[in-house]
Design a protein around this motif. Structure first.
Motif, PDB file in Angstrom:
ATOM      1  N   ALA A   1       1.071  -1.376   0.092  1.00  0.00           N
ATOM      2  CA  ALA A   1       0.001   0.033  -0.038  1.00  0.00           C
ATOM      3  C   ALA A   1       1.099   1.185  -0.059  1.00  0.00           C
ATOM      4  O   ALA A   1       0.410   1.919  -0.654  1.00  0.00           O
ATOM      5  CB  ALA A   1      -0.861  -0.088   1.311  1.00  0.00           C
ATOM      6  N   SER A   2       1.684   1.313   0.893  1.00  0.00           N
ATOM      7  CA  SER A   2       2.833   2.567   1.028  1.00  0.00           C
ATOM      8  C   SER A   2       3.730   2.705  -0.452  1.00  0.00           C
ATOM      9  O   SER A   2       4.033   3.633  -0.718  1.00  0.00           O
ATOM     10  CB  SER A   2       3.608   2.579   2.168  1.00  0.00           C
ATOM     11  OG  SER A   2       4.575   1.170   2.074  1.00  0.00           O
ATOM     12  N   GLY A   3       3.558   1.408  -1.094  1.00  0.00           N
ATOM     13  CA  GLY A   3       4.499   1.629  -2.108  1.00  0.00           C
ATOM     14  C   GLY A   3       3.469   2.205  -3.517  1.00  0.00           C
ATOM     15  O   GLY A   3       4.001   2.221  -4.620  1.00  0.00           O
ATOM     16  N   GLY A   4       2.294   2.509  -3.322  1.00  0.00           N
ATOM     17  CA  GLY A   4       1.423   3.050  -4.277  1.00  0.00           C
ATOM     18  C   GLY A   4       0.187   2.474  -4.803  1.00  0.00           C
ATOM     19  O   GLY A   4      -0.620   2.677  -5.328  1.00  0.00           O
ATOM     20  N   SER A   5      -0.019   0.913  -3.943  1.00  0.00           N
ATOM     21  CA  SER A   5      -1.192   0.194  -4.499  1.00  0.00           C
ATOM     22  C   SER A   5      -1.947   0.034  -3.311  1.00  0.00           C
ATOM     23  O   SER A   5      -1.641  -0.773  -2.849  1.00  0.00           O
ATOM     24  CB  SER A   5      -0.444  -1.047  -5.110  1.00  0.00           C
ATOM     25  OG  SER A   5      -1.767  -1.764  -5.560  1.00  0.00           O
ATOM     26  N   LEU A   6      -2.833   1.000  -3.028  1.00  0.00           N
ATOM     27  CA  LEU A   6      -3.943   0.796  -1.983  1.00  0.00           C
ATOM     28  C   LEU A   6      -4.721  -0.386  -2.294  1.00  0.00           C
ATOM     29  O   LEU A   6      -4.680  -1.148  -1.211  1.00  0.00           O
ATOM     30  CB  LEU A   6      -4.711   2.164  -1.712  1.00  0.00           C
ATOM     31  CG  LEU A   6      -3.847   3.417  -1.700  1.00  0.00           C
ATOM     32  CD1 LEU A   6      -4.901   4.615  -1.310  1.00  0.00           C
ATOM     33  CD2 LEU A   6      -2.952   3.260  -0.309  1.00  0.00           C
ATOM     34  N   GLN A   7      -5.157  -0.540  -3.544  1.00  0.00           N
ATOM     35  CA  GLN A   7      -5.849  -1.676  -3.555  1.00  0.00           C
ATOM     36  C   GLN A   7      -5.011  -3.115  -3.289  1.00  0.00           C
ATOM     37  O   GLN A   7      -5.859  -3.882  -2.871  1.00  0.00           O
ATOM     38  CB  GLN A   7      -6.543  -1.796  -5.087  1.00  0.00           C
ATOM     39  CG  GLN A   7      -7.536  -0.495  -5.192  1.00  0.00           C
ATOM     40  CD  GLN A   7      -6.867   0.890  -5.535  1.00  0.00           C
ATOM     41  OE1 GLN A   7      -5.713   1.126  -5.508  1.00  0.00           O
ATOM     42  NE2 GLN A   7      -7.657   1.680  -6.212  1.00  0.00           N
ATOM     43  N   GLY A   8      -3.939  -3.051  -3.979  1.00  0.00           N
ATOM     44  CA  GLY A   8      -3.160  -4.345  -3.524  1.00  0.00           C
ATOM     45  C   GLY A   8      -2.966  -4.618  -2.353  1.00  0.00           C
ATOM     46  O   GLY A   8      -2.985  -5.594  -1.927  1.00  0.00           O
ATOM     47  N   GLY A   9      -2.830  -3.449  -1.303  1.00  0.00           N
ATOM     48  CA  GLY A   9      -2.763  -3.778   0.088  1.00  0.00           C
ATOM     49  C   GLY A   9      -3.975  -4.478   0.648  1.00  0.00           C
ATOM     50  O   GLY A   9      -3.985  -5.380   1.400  1.00  0.00           O
ATOM     51  N   VAL A  10      -4.865  -3.758   0.129  1.00  0.00           N
ATOM     52  CA  VAL A  10      -6.376  -4.155   0.796  1.00  0.00           C
ATOM     53  C   VAL A  10      -6.586  -5.557   0.217  1.00  0.00           C
ATOM     54  O   VAL A  10      -7.054  -6.229   1.089  1.00  0.00           O
ATOM     55  CB  VAL A  10      -7.506  -3.341   0.169  1.00  0.00           C
ATOM     56  CG1 VAL A  10      -8.984  -3.956   0.581  1.00  0.00           C
ATOM     57  CG2 VAL A  10      -7.459  -1.906   0.833  1.00  0.00           C
ATOM     58  N   SER A  11      -6.176  -5.934  -0.775  1.00  0.00           N
ATOM     59  CA  SER A  11      -6.449  -7.440  -1.252  1.00  0.00           C
ATOM     60  C   SER A  11      -5.854  -8.343  -0.475  1.00  0.00           C
ATOM     61  O   SER A  11      -6.513  -9.569  -0.249  1.00  0.00           O
ATOM     62  CB  SER A  11      -5.767  -7.472  -2.764  1.00  0.00           C
ATOM     63  OG  SER A  11      -6.739  -6.880  -3.571  1.00  0.00           O
ATOM     64  N   LEU A  12      -4.795  -7.961   0.178  1.00  0.00           N
ATOM     65  CA  LEU A  12      -4.036  -8.916   1.195  1.00  0.00           C
ATOM     66  C   LEU A  12      -4.752  -9.073   2.304  1.00  0.00           C
ATOM     67  O   LEU A  12      -4.955  -9.889   3.015  1.00  0.00           O
ATOM     68  CB  LEU A  12      -2.914  -8.447   1.432  1.00  0.00           C
ATOM     69  CG  LEU A  12      -1.734  -8.738   0.098  1.00  0.00           C
ATOM     70  CD1 LEU A  12      -0.436  -7.868   0.406  1.00  0.00           C
ATOM     71  CD2 LEU A  12      -1.371  -9.964  -0.259  1.00  0.00           C
ATOM     72  N   LEU A  13      -5.137  -7.624   2.791  1.00  0.00           N
ATOM     73  CA  LEU A  13      -6.030  -7.712   4.021  1.00  0.00           C
ATOM     74  C   LEU A  13      -7.635  -8.544   4.006  1.00  0.00           C
ATOM     75  O   LEU A  13      -7.643  -9.449   4.839  1.00  0.00           O
ATOM     76  CB  LEU A  13      -6.246  -6.416   4.538  1.00  0.00           C
ATOM     77  CG  LEU A  13      -5.085  -5.237   4.694  1.00  0.00           C
ATOM     78  CD1 LEU A  13      -5.695  -4.196   5.170  1.00  0.00           C
ATOM     79  CD2 LEU A  13      -4.456  -6.071   5.817  1.00  0.00           C
ATOM     80  N   GLU A  14      -7.905  -8.443   2.925  1.00  0.00           N
ATOM     81  CA  GLU A  14      -9.007  -9.081   2.608  1.00  0.00           C
ATOM     82  C   GLU A  14      -9.009 -10.633   2.467  1.00  0.00           C
ATOM     83  O   GLU A  14      -9.793 -11.418   2.804  1.00  0.00           O
ATOM     84  CB  GLU A  14      -9.935  -8.642   0.973  1.00  0.00           C
ATOM     85  CG  GLU A  14     -11.049  -9.272   0.584  1.00  0.00           C
ATOM     86  CD  GLU A  14     -11.724  -8.835  -0.738  1.00  0.00           C
ATOM     87  OE1 GLU A  14     -12.683  -8.553  -0.890  1.00  0.00           O
ATOM     88  OE2 GLU A  14     -10.655  -8.384  -1.474  1.00  0.00           O
ATOM     89  N   SER A  15      -8.025 -10.941   1.937  1.00  0.00           N
ATOM     90  CA  SER A  15      -7.714 -12.486   1.950  1.00  0.00           C
ATOM     91  C   SER A  15      -7.624 -13.060   3.495  1.00  0.00           C
ATOM     92  O   SER A  15      -8.190 -14.198   3.901  1.00  0.00           O
ATOM     93  CB  SER A  15      -6.496 -12.696   1.333  1.00  0.00           C
ATOM     94  OG  SER A  15      -6.609 -12.644  -0.253  1.00  0.00           O
ATOM     95  N   TYR A  16      -6.927 -12.398   4.221  1.00  0.00           N
ATOM     96  CA  TYR A  16      -6.677 -12.612   5.545  1.00  0.00           C
ATOM     97  C   TYR A  16      -8.069 -12.664   6.329  1.00  0.00           C
ATOM     98  O   TYR A  16      -8.331 -13.445   7.259  1.00  0.00           O
ATOM     99  CB  TYR A  16      -5.955 -11.646   6.473  1.00  0.00           C
ATOM    100  CG  TYR A  16      -5.658 -11.706   7.715  1.00  0.00           C
ATOM    101  CD1 TYR A  16      -4.928 -12.528   8.380  1.00  0.00           C
ATOM    102  CD2 TYR A  16      -6.251 -10.849   8.836  1.00  0.00           C
ATOM    103  CE1 TYR A  16      -4.894 -12.834   9.818  1.00  0.00           C
ATOM    104  CE2 TYR A  16      -6.482 -11.033   9.953  1.00  0.00           C
ATOM    105  CZ  TYR A  16      -5.636 -11.890  10.359  1.00  0.00           C
ATOM    106  OH  TYR A  16      -5.494 -11.919  11.916  1.00  0.00           O
ATOM    107  N   LEU A  17      -8.952 -11.661   5.964  1.00  0.00           N
ATOM    108  CA  LEU A  17     -10.346 -11.338   6.670  1.00  0.00           C
ATOM    109  C   LEU A  17     -11.123 -12.839   6.293  1.00  0.00           C
ATOM    110  O   LEU A  17     -11.902 -13.139   6.956  1.00  0.00           O
ATOM    111  CB  LEU A  17     -10.858 -10.077   6.398  1.00  0.00           C
ATOM    112  CG  LEU A  17     -10.386  -9.116   6.976  1.00  0.00           C
ATOM    113  CD1 LEU A  17     -10.866  -7.539   6.480  1.00  0.00           C
ATOM    114  CD2 LEU A  17     -10.474  -8.954   8.651  1.00  0.00           C
TER     115      LEU A  17
END
Length: 206
Positions: free
Chosen positions: A48-64
């Motif tokens: 996410a901090s590298g510029g892909s907010l959606q990419g970061g969320v996808s990882l959080l979503e998989s965990y959830l």
């Protein structure tokens, strides 16, 4: 350190990126033996901090998907999606997790506040108001629950109800973070709508 990295990332300013990178460098040697949660938080904030907010969320979503009652990860995902304008995605994550929550689940009121704001942003005002009021009924200090209801009422032009709802709750926000100031702002918007300018100035002064 991971939580600090997320908080600094959430500030949305490039000046904190070196600090976020430094924190990640500090925790990286320990990640191999860390929990799946910490590994996910580290990788997601890096992406996410590298510029892909959606990419970061996808990882959080998989965990959830496997851990639907992790309130911290829900909150982090919601922040990212709100700033990305992904309201339906935000709502979908909360709704998929909802069946796993109940009155007996730790942080249930906090999840109701997350669910309320997600639904409000996606345009489901009935569900948003029900969940937001439910959060406040269970935890009167829930400024996030109050905030979601305030959004719902302003979107429906219900200024009188908004002022009547928020002002009695304002005494409960003393331990809240910046969301308390935002709730006061919402209250003043409702008062502004009805022309109660002296009351707004009084609240500002006191």
């Amino acid at each position: 350190k991971l939580l600090k990295a997320w908080i600094l990332h959430a500030a949305r300013t490039e000046k904190f990126r070196p600090v976020v990178c430094g924190l990640l460098a500090e925790v990286t040697p320990h990640l191999a033996e860390a929990t799946v949660r910490d590994q996910t938080l580290a990788r997601a904030v890096e992406v996410a901090s590298g510029g892909s907010l959606q990419g970061g969320v996808s990882l959080l979503e998989s965990y959830l998907a496997d851990n639907p009652t992790d309130i911290l990860v829900h909150r982090l995902a919601q922040f990212e999606l709100f700033w990305s304008g992904e309201s339906r995605w935000m709502r979908d994550i909360a709704e998929r997790a909802a069946p796993a929550w109940s009155e007996d689940t730790t942080d249930y009121a906090q999840f109701l506040a997350v669910r309320a704001f997600s639904n409000e942003e996606a345009g489901d005002y009935e569900m948003a108001e029900r969940c937001g009021r439910g959060a406040v009924e269970r935890v009167p200090e829930s400024a996030w629950g109050a905030h979601a209801v305030a959004h719902t009422l302003v979107m429906q032009g219900r200024a009188e109800e908004g002022a009547a709802f928020l002002e009695p709750l304002s005494n409960n926000w003393g331990r809240s973070n910046q969301i308390a100031h935002h709730c006061w702002w919402h209250l003043c918007l409702f008062l502004l709508e009805r022309g109660d300018y002296d009351r707004i100035l009084h609240l500002l002064d006191t």
